[in-house]
Design a protein around this motif. Sequence first.
Motif, PDB file in Angstrom:
ATOM      1  N   ARG A 152      41.273  52.229  35.690  1.00 40.30           N
ATOM      2  CA  ARG A 152      40.280  51.404  36.394  1.00 40.30           C
ATOM      3  C   ARG A 152      39.386  50.681  35.371  1.00 40.30           C
ATOM      4  O   ARG A 152      38.154  50.722  35.445  1.00 40.30           O
ATOM      5  N   SER A 154      37.429  47.963  32.945  1.00 46.05           N
ATOM      6  CA  SER A 154      36.556  46.837  33.284  1.00 46.05           C
ATOM      7  C   SER A 154      36.200  46.089  32.007  1.00 46.05           C
ATOM      8  O   SER A 154      37.041  45.425  31.433  1.00 46.05           O
ATOM      9  N   ALA A 158      33.291  42.175  33.917  1.00 45.42           N
ATOM     10  CA  ALA A 158      33.254  42.860  35.213  1.00 45.42           C
ATOM     11  C   ALA A 158      32.019  42.508  36.027  1.00 45.42           C
ATOM     12  O   ALA A 158      32.045  42.528  37.260  1.00 45.42           O
ATOM     13  N   VAL A 159      30.930  42.181  35.350  1.00 45.82           N
ATOM     14  CA  VAL A 159      29.694  41.865  36.071  1.00 45.82           C
ATOM     15  C   VAL A 159      29.931  40.735  37.070  1.00 45.82           C
ATOM     16  O   VAL A 159      29.337  40.714  38.143  1.00 45.82           O
ATOM     17  N   ARG A 165      39.620  47.757  39.995  1.00 46.58           N
ATOM     18  CA  ARG A 165      39.529  48.093  41.425  1.00 46.58           C
ATOM     19  C   ARG A 165      39.645  46.834  42.267  1.00 46.58           C
ATOM     20  O   ARG A 165      40.340  46.835  43.288  1.00 46.58           O
ATOM     21  N   GLU A 166      38.959  45.775  41.854  1.00 42.02           N
ATOM     22  CA  GLU A 166      39.006  44.524  42.609  1.00 42.02           C
ATOM     23  C   GLU A 166      40.203  43.658  42.210  1.00 42.02           C
ATOM     24  O   GLU A 166      40.700  42.876  43.010  1.00 42.02           O
ATOM     25  N   LYS A 188      45.346  38.865  51.246  1.00 42.61           N
ATOM     26  CA  LYS A 188      44.095  39.039  50.492  1.00 42.61           C
ATOM     27  C   LYS A 188      43.287  40.224  51.015  1.00 42.61           C
ATOM     28  O   LYS A 188      42.551  40.868  50.277  1.00 42.61           O
ATOM     29  N   LYS A 189      43.387  40.484  52.293  1.00 42.63           N
ATOM     30  CA  LYS A 189      42.708  41.647  52.862  1.00 42.63           C
ATOM     31  C   LYS A 189      43.629  42.293  53.871  1.00 42.63           C
ATOM     32  O   LYS A 189      44.577  41.662  54.354  1.00 42.63           O
ATOM     33  N   ARG A 198      43.881  51.342  45.920  1.00 37.55           N
ATOM     34  CA  ARG A 198      42.661  51.823  45.259  1.00 37.55           C
ATOM     35  C   ARG A 198      42.789  53.310  44.903  1.00 37.55           C
ATOM     36  O   ARG A 198      42.143  53.791  43.987  1.00 37.55           O
ATOM     37  N   GLY A 202      42.968  53.826  38.810  1.00 35.39           N
ATOM     38  CA  GLY A 202      41.981  54.794  38.317  1.00 35.39           C
ATOM     39  C   GLY A 202      42.440  56.229  38.382  1.00 35.39           C
ATOM     40  O   GLY A 202      41.679  57.132  38.031  1.00 35.39           O
ATOM     41  N   ARG A 216      44.945  39.658  41.284  1.00 34.47           N
ATOM     42  CA  ARG A 216      44.223  38.440  41.683  1.00 34.47           C
ATOM     43  C   ARG A 216      43.845  37.673  40.413  1.00 34.47           C
ATOM     44  O   ARG A 216      43.325  38.276  39.468  1.00 34.47           O
TER      45      ARG A 216
END
Lengths: 465, 465
Positions: A152, A154, A158-159, A165-166, A188-189, A198, A202, A216
């Motif tokens: 997972r 970043s 990442a900010v 995760r995304e 997309k969802k 998810r 991680g 993405r």
Amino acid sequence: MAKHCDEATIDRVCEELKAAFGDRFSRNLSVRQAHSHNVTALYQQTPNGVVYATNKDDVVKIVKICAKHKMPIIPFGAGSSIEGQLNAPKGGISIDFSKMDQVVSFSPEDMTITVQPGITRETLNSWLRDSGLFFPIDPGADASIGGMASTRASGTNAVRYGTMREAVLSAEAVMADGRIIRTASRAKKSAAGYDLTRLLVGSEGTLGIFTEITLRLHPVPEVVSCGACTFPTVTDACNAVIESIQCAIPFARVELLDEFMTKACNAYSGLKLDPLPTLCVEFHGDKTSVAAQVSLFGEIAASHGSKDFKHSTDPDKRAELWKARHEAFWAAQASLPDCDVFSTDACVPISRLADCVGETQKDLQEHHLIGPMVGHVGDGNFHVLLGYHKGNKEEEKKVYEFSERLSERAISMDGTCTGEHGIGQRKAKYLRLELGDAVDYMRAIKKALDPDNILNPGKYGFEDY
Amino acid sequence: MAKHCDEATIDRVCEELKAAFGDRFSRNLSVRQAHSHNVTALYQQTPNGVVYATNKDDVVKIVKICAKHKMPIIPFGAGSSIEGQLNAPKGGISIDFSKMDQVVSFSPEDMTITVQPGITRETLNSWLRDSGLFFPIDPGADASIGGMASTRASGTNAVRYGTMREAVLSAEAVMADGRIIRTASRAKKSAAGYDLTRLLVGSEGTLGIFTEITLRLHPVPEVVSCGACTFPTVTDACNAVIESIQCAIPFARVELLDEFMTKACNAYSGLKLDPLPTLCVEFHGDKTSVAAQVSLFGEIAASHGSKDFKHSTDPDKRAELWKARHEAFWAAQASLPDCDVFSTDACVPISRLADCVGETQKDLQEHHLIGPMVGHVGDGNFHVLLGYHKGNKEEEKKVYEFSERLSERAISMDGTCTGEHGIGQRKAKYLRLELGDAVDYMRAIKKALDPDNILNPGKYGFEDY
């Protein structure tokens, strides 16, 4: 720690793998050692053999051979994890994914790309160069996408763009029983069932082994502006970040270097910053939006005591700044001559960042420890890079104890013992301190999906079933 | 379908609940019916009793009583789910969360808020009114946050702000054994263990029962501009959206109404749109950024045949437009006189949206079905609202068959059978078609965490263990 398999079983598994993979299987010691190195004070625990997989059928075959003999399996990407995720405390077979580094399919209209897990993020971005799209997650090292998904990962972007995760939309994985699954469609969802994507992202290779990952992507921003400014104190810098985020400045990057780290980067990478706590920032957008972000951030920085905010859209200056930030680990090492470097990793709600950093600096002083600090402060995440001598038990104890106090401190502030490095072998105790009984349900999931505990055992403290 | 518990057990559970909760427990038929209504063609299956929980200890107590007797438990928020998530096919106890509607803690610096699950999204946004922050997820109905988390809700704002998957930072839940866990710290990111937050979000109450939810909030944008424009065809509208997203226009909302739905909204809500396929759009940001977004979108819309893009920052006009969009379900109902409305839900990669919508419109014509269409098209998600008469078996069969063809079509385009409504009771078959063997691992997780299958049984097709 006891090995899972006796020598006879190891030999049998290795013979089967040799028969199936020929020269792509190796029991050579240096090959095995190259697949289990570590950057923390953890000691190397080498696997019994290494297979170079070339496609998903190879992975299925390896898992089926290992599952039959209850032999541990450790997936290996680029070798840049730092919490012992690649160690083989119970022996086992390391699957090297470096030959599975292809783009499987690319959909520019959907801004998604499906890749094999062995591709590295830099190779991926080179591949994307003329597409107008890019993959934003940047943990510093040129890590593999499979490894980044597993931990997972970043890092600096990442900010704005989130973490793995995304970034992972869907994945294909080989499970402990050798079956291959896809976790989600490319929509997309979705509200279709449990979020296995998810769950696997991680999970540090303990629930399944990635064979494809759909990511993405994001449009390359029209304008990129970056810059740096120094502050009287770390607290001032943190407060400038908090205020900026509340003003909805969509930082693409906002990195803190403490005074020590600023000096180290000046020396190592030729930056010419004042020897003070520094924020390195980057803004993405169209011309007007970036100009507005830069101007507002400049005002906020000045109101927190910064006098020297310089910014530029010159790609060379940008490259220079982020090269220096990426070299921070080596700059720290160079500033701690003859030392090894032990990296800690804590993340707190941003409202507690100045407190956590401040208390941590006090802790360093009180314990006569030397450690520059860098932080992805927009996310409340920071690292202290401690100098010590690996092999010197007293110094090892000291850095471990510091790291433990830092974990406890972050957890007491409603933060986490790891923002991005993962639990691996060293932080199981803090996973429990942080999440209590929730860990029992993680263990129950692990047991349900991998009843023989063959997938990367010895991580998360889940070895005992 | 067989009940889980025999009448004697039901009576015993009810007696225990009555003793523990007094007037807050009810076996009254109309109360039970009010806790299991449905908006699809599914028929009501009422629970055996309803408890109004007032705090997490109540929830623990209810779960322990029910667990002892292997009595099913169905969490109830606002009753707005539409795939039978609240039905009680095996009887059981409905836990009503409407009295657990408080804000537990608010951290404006971190832009997070922790709430009880019974608070509705509109109440939450009223509570936040003077804070400069808001909670963006908007599924239309004034759903409860617990229900929205359970179904991984999304809606009109998801194109910019994500779904409940992104909005929930951490949660507290009572598990099937009555233990209470917290899934994550309040750090913005974490690499600490399996992502139990994302596992529980979207699990439709089958793995744990939320008692607290920590949400990410967003700054209220400085400027909001919204507008509408019509297109010659639905395909033109879809292509305008695809091109806009590729140009990185950060739509806050982009909603498609087909010709039928545009007419229905004109009639029901007094809009004055041309009777053509319509995009309703909204842009958030600072003044210059919103102006740039509006201008670029206007150009793109015009290049796809739109001639009438009107936009405004007037809050009244905005309220009027989105009120109409939110009333689409009722507008559809009004346009289908004397009919019930059956809502479908499909989501595909945006590159396939025009194909999927086009084929679906052809399907409607071929099968002589009447159904206006609305879509969260920035996410590739759309709904056809079919008119039919509940109780007329032939018509029910027809709408079911249409919905099945739509699910198959979306899945064949690498999409999902549900973008936001969930699997519930009706789509288990399509979950399997979409994700194949992955469903076996979902079932294994369910069995590991809820071995007696007491948490919302009969959903996902997981009743048979």
